[in-house]
Design a protein around this motif. Structure first.
Motif, mmCIF file in Angstrom:
data_model
loop_
_atom_site.group_PDB
_atom_site.id
_atom_site.type_symbol
_atom_site.label_atom_id
_atom_site.label_comp_id
_atom_site.label_asym_id
_atom_site.label_seq_id
_atom_site.Cartn_x
_atom_site.Cartn_y
_atom_site.Cartn_z
ATOM 1 N N LYS A 126 0.870 -1.233 -0.351
ATOM 2 C CA LYS A 126 -0.056 -0.024 -0.124
ATOM 3 C C LYS A 126 0.959 1.346 -0.014
ATOM 4 C CE LYS A 126 -3.848 -2.213 2.507
ATOM 5 N NZ LYS A 126 -4.710 -2.184 3.817
ATOM 6 N N ASP A 127 1.942 1.260 0.762
ATOM 7 C CA ASP A 127 2.882 2.429 0.657
ATOM 8 C C ASP A 127 3.591 2.617 -0.399
ATOM 9 O OD1 ASP A 127 2.112 2.722 3.539
ATOM 10 O OD2 ASP A 127 3.928 1.747 4.433
ATOM 11 N N VAL A 128 4.037 1.820 -1.149
ATOM 12 C CA VAL A 128 4.548 2.200 -2.305
ATOM 13 C C VAL A 128 3.648 2.511 -3.392
ATOM 14 C CG1 VAL A 128 4.648 -0.248 -3.559
ATOM 15 C CG2 VAL A 128 6.611 1.300 -3.917
ATOM 16 N N LEU A 186 2.973 11.277 -5.869
ATOM 17 C CA LEU A 186 4.205 12.177 -6.446
ATOM 18 C C LEU A 186 3.843 12.128 -7.927
ATOM 19 C CD1 LEU A 186 7.154 10.448 -4.935
ATOM 20 C CD2 LEU A 186 6.606 12.850 -4.738
ATOM 21 N N GLY A 187 2.780 11.416 -8.547
ATOM 22 C CA GLY A 187 2.247 11.481 -9.714
ATOM 23 C C GLY A 187 3.166 10.704 -10.786
ATOM 24 N N PHE A 188 3.750 9.564 -10.162
ATOM 25 C CA PHE A 188 4.319 8.841 -11.000
ATOM 26 C C PHE A 188 3.308 7.583 -11.488
ATOM 27 C CE2 PHE A 188 8.287 9.350 -7.970
ATOM 28 C CZ PHE A 188 8.381 10.844 -8.575
ATOM 29 N N THR A 189 2.799 7.929 -12.567
ATOM 30 C CA THR A 189 1.620 7.027 -13.080
ATOM 31 C C THR A 189 2.325 5.664 -13.519
ATOM 32 O OG1 THR A 189 1.775 8.147 -14.963
ATOM 33 C CG2 THR A 189 -0.048 9.054 -13.423
ATOM 34 N N ASP A 190 3.450 5.922 -14.262
ATOM 35 C CA ASP A 190 3.961 4.785 -14.876
ATOM 36 C C ASP A 190 4.448 3.665 -13.695
ATOM 37 O OD1 ASP A 190 3.772 5.504 -17.275
ATOM 38 O OD2 ASP A 190 5.773 6.394 -17.569
ATOM 39 N N GLU A 191 5.053 4.306 -12.583
ATOM 40 C CA GLU A 191 5.491 3.358 -11.357
ATOM 41 C C GLU A 191 4.222 2.812 -10.905
ATOM 42 O OE1 GLU A 191 8.426 2.538 -11.896
ATOM 43 O OE2 GLU A 191 9.760 3.525 -10.319
ATOM 44 N N LEU A 192 3.087 3.777 -10.747
ATOM 45 C CA LEU A 192 1.951 3.027 -10.264
ATOM 46 C C LEU A 192 1.308 1.888 -10.752
ATOM 47 C CD1 LEU A 192 -0.049 3.348 -8.001
ATOM 48 C CD2 LEU A 192 -1.301 5.116 -9.311
ATOM 49 N N ASP A 193 1.384 2.091 -12.144
ATOM 50 C CA ASP A 193 0.726 0.792 -13.082
ATOM 51 C C ASP A 193 1.751 -0.195 -12.900
ATOM 52 O OD1 ASP A 193 -1.368 2.574 -13.788
ATOM 53 O OD2 ASP A 193 -0.485 3.281 -15.365
ATOM 54 N N ARG A 194 2.905 0.013 -12.921
ATOM 55 C CA ARG A 194 3.829 -1.256 -12.882
ATOM 56 C C ARG A 194 3.709 -1.836 -11.591
ATOM 57 N NH1 ARG A 194 9.562 -1.056 -11.144
ATOM 58 N NH2 ARG A 194 10.794 -2.929 -12.118
ATOM 59 N N TYR A 195 3.790 -1.240 -10.525
ATOM 60 C CA TYR A 195 3.819 -1.810 -9.035
ATOM 61 C C TYR A 195 2.248 -2.632 -8.778
ATOM 62 C CZ TYR A 195 8.688 -1.027 -7.940
ATOM 63 O OH TYR A 195 10.033 -1.027 -8.159
ATOM 64 N N GLN A 196 1.498 -1.909 -9.527
ATOM 65 C CA GLN A 196 -0.132 -2.581 -9.426
ATOM 66 C C GLN A 196 -0.178 -3.883 -9.942
ATOM 67 O OE1 GLN A 196 -3.740 0.744 -8.907
ATOM 68 N NE2 GLN A 196 -2.633 0.652 -10.659
ATOM 69 N N LYS A 197 0.638 -3.951 -11.046
ATOM 70 C CA LYS A 197 0.613 -5.292 -11.614
ATOM 71 C C LYS A 197 1.458 -6.162 -11.082
ATOM 72 C CE LYS A 197 -0.145 -3.195 -16.334
ATOM 73 N NZ LYS A 197 0.233 -2.583 -17.622
#
Length: 465
Positions: free
Chosen positions: A217-219, A226-237
């Motif tokens: 949840k924290d990551v 921070l608006g890091f949408t690429d990182e958000l999508d990557r770690y959700q997967k």
């Protein structure tokens, strides 16, 4: 038959003699007081313990007293003692004073400089001390030192003898807490991400600890903030988890640590074999089931028919082993506003770290033991050239004095858990229900006045079987 009985009696005697000489037995007074929650009494017992006051055992004195001072809430004293422990390790890296006795008698005669993970744990407790003293910058420095020191320690070992414990997920997680508490969300995300990557690189579990749900949840939360949408999508997967924004009415958060049980203590296990008169030249293979190791030992008894006292030959090699202590409580549930909100999540498993790091250094330990046994046997045979009976007597003495190093930092917890708890405005009362295997429960209460940002608290339950 009488001679055989005598030799058997001698063998049983030195095995009994060795088994009663462990550090765990020599520290029972302060450990009993500790398990009963009498930390002041435990500190007095440590100061009165003559074994801990010997120069070669001073590191243990600093370790044990520093940890118990932490449990007692005296964070300044704890850091003072742990700083001394850190300095002691540095000053004794190349100390040779006790190594000769360690080679000739047993490794417990050497100056104790700590297991690798114990050296690293100094910085964890110094970080916590600084956290509870509201010195977050100093806490962050100590948290960063954990992984740096792990890398430095492992670099000194040759290929094939390195430890698997080369990084620490919990220290990376703590770095994230501290960066976030100080308002540095970017570095908080990097720390959480590094912790997640460590778990993922090890199939989702590292030294007995599964990737905590809260860390997932924290990551995701910090990436989104921070608006890091690429990182958000990557770690959700990668984590198979969907990000859910936290509640709007949260007035700060509490990170609550729970230290449970006690780390395994060190005992010893033996390779033991007595060569009775009448045997001939050859090799004796001595197998130890606990370590799953076979030690080949050459013997030379001659082929004469006259059986004498000087013909007796005793081989005894001791190795350290850990003995598990089961925590009395196995679960802790958090109750807030009369609702069970969450269970604690495992963050650090010192039991697993202890067992696996000892196994990692087994090759190094066997090498030391082989040198020690060889040194003893050479001394016996040299003396036998002068006086056969004295040489045999020295062999018995060498067997009697053989002992594994059973020293370890025994006041460390078995495991550390944590929970991240949202706070409402004003005073917050948080109840923690500790549950034992026999169904008995105990309630602990934590009181927190809300404020913006992150606060830190701890509870402990030392009692173990």
């Amino acid at each position: 038959m009488k001679k055989t009985a005598l030799y058997t009696t001698l063998l049983l005697f030195f095995l009994f003699f060795n088994s009663c000489a462990t550090y765990n037995l020599k520290s029972q007074e302060f450990q009993t007081a500790l398990q009963q929650g009498e930390t002041e009494k435990a500190l007095k017992f440590i100061d009165a313990n003559s074994f801990l006051k010997k120069k070669r055992n001073l590191l243990l004195y600093y370790f044990e007293k520093g940890k118990i001072a932490y449990l007692n809430g005296d964070y300044e004293l704890s850091n003072s003692l742990l700083n001394k422990a850190d300095l002691f390790i540095e000053e004794n890296k190349k100390y040779l004073g006790g190594k000769v006795l360690g080679m000739l008698l047993n490794s417990e005669m050497e100056t104790y400089t700590g297991e690798d993970f114990e050296k690293v744990t100094i910085h964890y407790y110094k970080a916590l001390n600084y956290i509870f003293l509201n010195k977050l910058d100093e806490a962050l420095v100590e948290a960063k030192r954990i992984n740096l020191q792990l890398q430095q320690l492992n670099d000194k070992y040759p290929a094939g003898q390195k430890n698997r414990y080369t990084s620490d997920g919990f220290s990376l997680n703590i770095q994230g807490f501290l960066y976030e508490a100080s308002g540095d969300l970017n570095n908080a995300f990097i720390s959480y991400r590094n912790a997640v990557n460590l778990y993922l690189a090890n199939s989702g579990s590292f030294f007995g600890t599964t990737l905590p749900e809260q860390l997932k949840k924290d990551v995701l939360r910090t990436a989104a903030a921070l608006g890091f949408t690429d990182e958000l999508d990557r770690y959700q997967k990668l984590l198979a988890t969907t990000y859910s924004p936290k509640e709007e009415n949260i007035e700060g958060e509490l990170i609550l640590f729970w230290e449970n049980g006690l780390i395994p203590f060190k005992d010893q296990t033996f390779y033991s074999f007595t060569v009775l008169p009448g045997n001939t030249d050859g090799v004796v293979s001595i197998y130890n089931e606990e370590l799953n190791l076979t030690l080949p030992v050459p013997i030379s008894k001659g082929k004469g028919k006259n059986n004498k006292f000087s013909d007796i030959e005793i081989f005894n090699v001791a190795f350290p082993k850990y003995v598990k202590r089961n925590p009395y409580f196995f679960k802790a549930s958090i109750i807030k506003d009369s609702i069970t909100t969450a269970d604690f999540q495992l963050a650090q498993n010192y039991e697993d770290v202890a067992f696996k790091t000892l196994k990692d250094r087994t090759v190094r330990e066997v090498s030391k033991a082989a040198i020690r046994l060889g040194t003893k046997k050479i001394s016996e045979h040299l003396l036998k050239e002068e006086n056969k009976d004295l040489g045999a007597a020295l062999g018995i003495f060498n067997a009697l004095t053989e002992r594994a190093d059973t020293r370890n930092w025994q006041s460390l917890p078995n495991s550390i858990y944590y929970a991240r708890i949202p706070l409402k405005k004003g005073k917050n009362t948080i109840s923690i229900l500790l549950t034992a295997a026999n169904g008995i429960s105990k309630e602990e209460k934590v009181y927190v006045d809300s404020r913006k940002g992150i606060q830190f608290k701890k509870i402990t339950s030392i009692k173990s079987y």
